[in-house]
Design a protein around this motif. Structure first.
Motif, PDB file in Angstrom:
ATOM      1  N   ARG A 135      62.487  27.286  38.839  1.00  0.00           N
ATOM      2  CA  ARG A 135      63.244  28.955  40.046  1.00  0.00           C
ATOM      3  C   ARG A 135      64.287  29.037  39.090  1.00  0.00           C
ATOM      4  NH1 ARG A 135      64.998  30.018  44.769  1.00  0.00           N
ATOM      5  NH2 ARG A 135      65.456  27.695  44.587  1.00  0.00           N
ATOM      6  N   GLY A 136      63.964  30.595  38.825  1.00  0.00           N
ATOM      7  CA  GLY A 136      65.491  31.327  38.438  1.00  0.00           C
ATOM      8  C   GLY A 136      65.364  32.365  37.521  1.00  0.00           C
ATOM      9  N   VAL A 137      66.364  32.773  37.292  1.00  0.00           N
ATOM     10  CA  VAL A 137      66.711  34.051  36.161  1.00  0.00           C
ATOM     11  C   VAL A 137      66.904  33.486  34.801  1.00  0.00           C
ATOM     12  CG1 VAL A 137      67.785  35.955  34.957  1.00  0.00           C
ATOM     13  CG2 VAL A 137      67.132  35.806  38.371  1.00  0.00           C
ATOM     14  N   HIS A 138      65.772  33.649  33.883  1.00  0.00           N
ATOM     15  CA  HIS A 138      66.807  32.372  33.013  1.00  0.00           C
ATOM     16  C   HIS A 138      66.431  34.030  31.725  1.00  0.00           C
ATOM     17  CE1 HIS A 138      65.818  28.925  34.980  1.00  0.00           C
ATOM     18  NE2 HIS A 138      64.297  29.443  35.025  1.00  0.00           N
ATOM     19  N   TRP A 139      66.856  33.356  30.382  1.00  0.00           N
ATOM     20  CA  TRP A 139      67.043  34.609  29.144  1.00  0.00           C
ATOM     21  C   TRP A 139      66.787  34.058  28.196  1.00  0.00           C
ATOM     22  CZ3 TRP A 139      68.853  39.155  30.372  1.00  0.00           C
ATOM     23  CH2 TRP A 139      69.546  39.507  31.650  1.00  0.00           C
ATOM     24  N   LEU A 140      65.574  34.138  27.304  1.00  0.00           N
ATOM     25  CA  LEU A 140      64.640  34.009  26.083  1.00  0.00           C
ATOM     26  C   LEU A 140      65.778  34.613  24.923  1.00  0.00           C
ATOM     27  CD1 LEU A 140      62.546  31.958  25.467  1.00  0.00           C
ATOM     28  CD2 LEU A 140      60.846  34.412  25.843  1.00  0.00           C
ATOM     29  N   GLY A 141      65.685  33.603  23.661  1.00  0.00           N
ATOM     30  CA  GLY A 141      66.515  34.178  23.125  1.00  0.00           C
ATOM     31  C   GLY A 141      67.483  34.254  22.603  1.00  0.00           C
ATOM     32  N   PRO A 142      68.289  34.318  21.458  1.00  0.00           N
ATOM     33  CA  PRO A 142      67.550  35.265  20.605  1.00  0.00           C
ATOM     34  C   PRO A 142      67.118  34.002  19.761  1.00  0.00           C
ATOM     35  CG  PRO A 142      70.275  34.407  20.231  1.00  0.00           C
ATOM     36  CD  PRO A 142      69.857  33.871  21.619  1.00  0.00           C
ATOM     37  N   LEU A 143      66.190  34.927  18.403  1.00  0.00           N
ATOM     38  CA  LEU A 143      65.238  34.711  17.803  1.00  0.00           C
ATOM     39  C   LEU A 143      66.169  34.309  16.633  1.00  0.00           C
ATOM     40  CD1 LEU A 143      61.864  35.918  16.962  1.00  0.00           C
ATOM     41  CD2 LEU A 143      62.929  36.002  15.665  1.00  0.00           C
ATOM     42  N   THR A 144      66.060  33.365  15.869  1.00  0.00           N
ATOM     43  CA  THR A 144      66.243  32.710  14.648  1.00  0.00           C
ATOM     44  C   THR A 144      64.695  33.102  13.792  1.00  0.00           C
ATOM     45  OG1 THR A 144      67.875  31.203  15.492  1.00  0.00           O
ATOM     46  CG2 THR A 144      68.152  30.958  13.438  1.00  0.00           C
ATOM     47  N   LEU A 145      66.340  33.625  12.710  1.00  0.00           N
ATOM     48  CA  LEU A 145      64.659  34.400  11.270  1.00  0.00           C
ATOM     49  C   LEU A 145      65.483  33.316   9.942  1.00  0.00           C
ATOM     50  CD1 LEU A 145      62.116  35.127  10.430  1.00  0.00           C
ATOM     51  CD2 LEU A 145      63.485  38.265  10.327  1.00  0.00           C
ATOM     52  N   THR A 146      64.582  32.621   9.146  1.00  0.00           N
ATOM     53  CA  THR A 146      65.320  31.589   8.055  1.00  0.00           C
ATOM     54  C   THR A 146      64.383  32.433   6.775  1.00  0.00           C
ATOM     55  OG1 THR A 146      66.235  30.062   9.669  1.00  0.00           O
ATOM     56  CG2 THR A 146      65.942  29.942   7.212  1.00  0.00           C
ATOM     57  N   VAL A 147      65.271  32.478   5.922  1.00  0.00           N
ATOM     58  CA  VAL A 147      64.030  33.389   4.806  1.00  0.00           C
ATOM     59  C   VAL A 147      64.381  33.003   3.471  1.00  0.00           C
ATOM     60  CG1 VAL A 147      63.737  35.778   5.684  1.00  0.00           C
ATOM     61  CG2 VAL A 147      66.327  35.072   4.648  1.00  0.00           C
ATOM     62  N   ARG A 148      64.252  32.374   2.601  1.00  0.00           N
ATOM     63  CA  ARG A 148      64.354  31.623   1.374  1.00  0.00           C
ATOM     64  C   ARG A 148      64.536  32.698  -0.077  1.00  0.00           C
ATOM     65  NH1 ARG A 148      61.798  25.566   1.978  1.00  0.00           N
ATOM     66  NH2 ARG A 148      62.648  25.168   4.125  1.00  0.00           N
TER      67      ARG A 148
END
Length: 419
Positions: A135-148
């Motif tokens: 239970r609680g307030v959670h923070w999702l992210g940030p998103l990590t994007l890896t490109v080649r």
């Protein structure tokens, strides 16, 4: 977060091999080895240049279903990634940071994206499921994007987008009615009657009085009693119930005051509080939610208004233990009047606490005491003094305890003073 080493395993091997070729060429004077090393070095440099000079504007937005998740439920997250790039991109990988309190796999392969010169932005929806565990307030992210790069030699990782708030609420468990007999403790069947002379039609009849409207004559009752009878207006009143959540830190672990979701016993109590309130509201009670010191924890929940329960559950997402109220205070607050069902939810209640509450059951039509970790013979003593008492340890089935305290018979030695 960005990776400090910009090369893949293939790129690292190419760089090492190029260096080795230069060293070997100098040692044995081989022009072929020198040319091979120059080729590998040029390939590595070209890969880095191609990867970093290609401009990509990436944005992320997230949506969750449901918008607010209950503890133990599954949450579906959709990350909408918009990419604007002049050149087509190669496949990569993505990973969305998951905080404590949520668990699940949130990463995978990011598809190649075509050029946006003609058609504007290109978008990709990344969908994954998480389980709400705390239970609680959670923070999702940030998103990590890896490109080649196209040769798989160099890579670039970047965190994109903002974090998204995820609210995890207590689990509201569906409980049966408080008693086996409808109306035994009030509920929607309880009503009071007022004589107003004129009003809505009802089945209750009374003798005619001067001033009553002739349109209200109850002809069937008049014929039966051989005297003029009129319909009497009946007005229903909403019965009241009280749910008290004891948040005093002395009866919980230190974790209960630190943050939501950290003390399993306090979590069981919070779940029991919202579940009991939901059951009473569903049965037609106007429910008051309070702390052991009498401070309200929410607005009064109107009988039958389940939307008010939804608001209560969301509000309790961040509730923690606090204060040092003695349970004797609770008894003094509620023994001045008679009330409907009274549900007290507490933690480490002692026999001395039960003795301090002994006068309260006589002022409720159905006093319920639920304790997550009662001490000694506290439960037996509570039952002997008029409470419908049960233990609700963390991980147990709340429905079983609720059924136990919902029995119609009063405990032996009950101190109830309500007929």
């Amino acid at each position: 977060m960005r990776r400090s080493w910009p090369f893949t395993v293939r790129g690292t091997a190419a760089a090492v091999l190029a260096l080795a070729s230069f060293v070997a060429a100098a040692q044995i004077g081989s022009v072929q080895l020198l040319g091979f090393g120059v080729f590998l070095l040029a390939l590595v440099i070209a890969s880095l240049v191609a990867l970093h000079l290609t401009r990509r504007d990436v944005s992320v937005s997230r949506s969750t279903l449901p918008g607010v998740a209950a503890t133990g439920s599954t949450l579906r997250v959709t990350a909408h990634v918009s990419v604007r790039t002049a050149l087509p991109t190669t496949p990569g990988t993505w990973d969305d940071a998951v905080p404590d309190g949520l668990e699940g796999r949130s990463g995978g392969r990011f598809p190649a994206v075509g050029s946006g010169l003609r058609g504007g932005d290109r978008s990709v929806d990344l969908v994954y499921d998480l389980r709400a565990t705390r239970r609680g307030v959670h923070w999702l992210g940030p998103l990590t994007l890896t490109v080649r790069d196209p040769f798989g030699i160099a890579r670039r990782s970047a965190e994109i987008g903002e974090t998204t708030r995820v609210i995890v609420t207590p689990e509201c468990i569906d409980l049966p009615p408080l008693t086996a007999f409808a109306g035994a403790t009030g509920g929607m069947l309880q009503a009071t009657t007022t004589r107003l002379g004129q009003g809505a039609d009802n089945l209750v009849a009374r003798p005619y009085e001067p001033g009553d409207s002739m349109r209200r004559i109850h002809w069937r009752a008049t014929a039966h009693r051989d005297t003029l009878m009129v319909r009497q207006e009946e007005q229903e009143s909403t019965p009241e119930a009280t749910v008290v959540l004891d948040r005093a830190t002395a009866r919980w672990s230190a974790d209960a005051a630190t943050g939501p979701g950290l003390d399993p016993r306090f979590e069981a109590a919070v779940d029991a509080c919202v579940s009991a309130a939901n059951a009473l509201v569903r049965d037609g009670y106007a429910v008051q939610i309070a702390d052991a010191d009498g401070a309200p924890l929410s607005d009064v929940l109107p009988g039958g208004e389940q939307a008010a329960v939804t608001t209560l559950v969301a509000r309790f997402a961040t509730l923690t233990a606090q204060g040092s109220t003695d349970l004797g205070t609770l008894s003094r607050l509620w023994t001045g009047s008679t009330t409907g069902p009274f549900v007290l939810i507490t933690g480490g209640v002692t026999p001395a606490d039960v003795d301090a509450l002994a006068a309260l059951p006589a002022h409720s039509v159905h006093p319920v005491l639920l304790a997550t970790h009662p001490q000694g013979d506290a439960i037996d003593r509570a039952n002997a003094t008029g409470w419908f008492a049960a233990s609700i340890p963390a991980g147990s089935d709340l429905r079983d305890a609720w059924m136990q305290v919902s029995r119609a018979e009063l405990p032996i030695g009950s101190g109830h003073g309500i007929g």
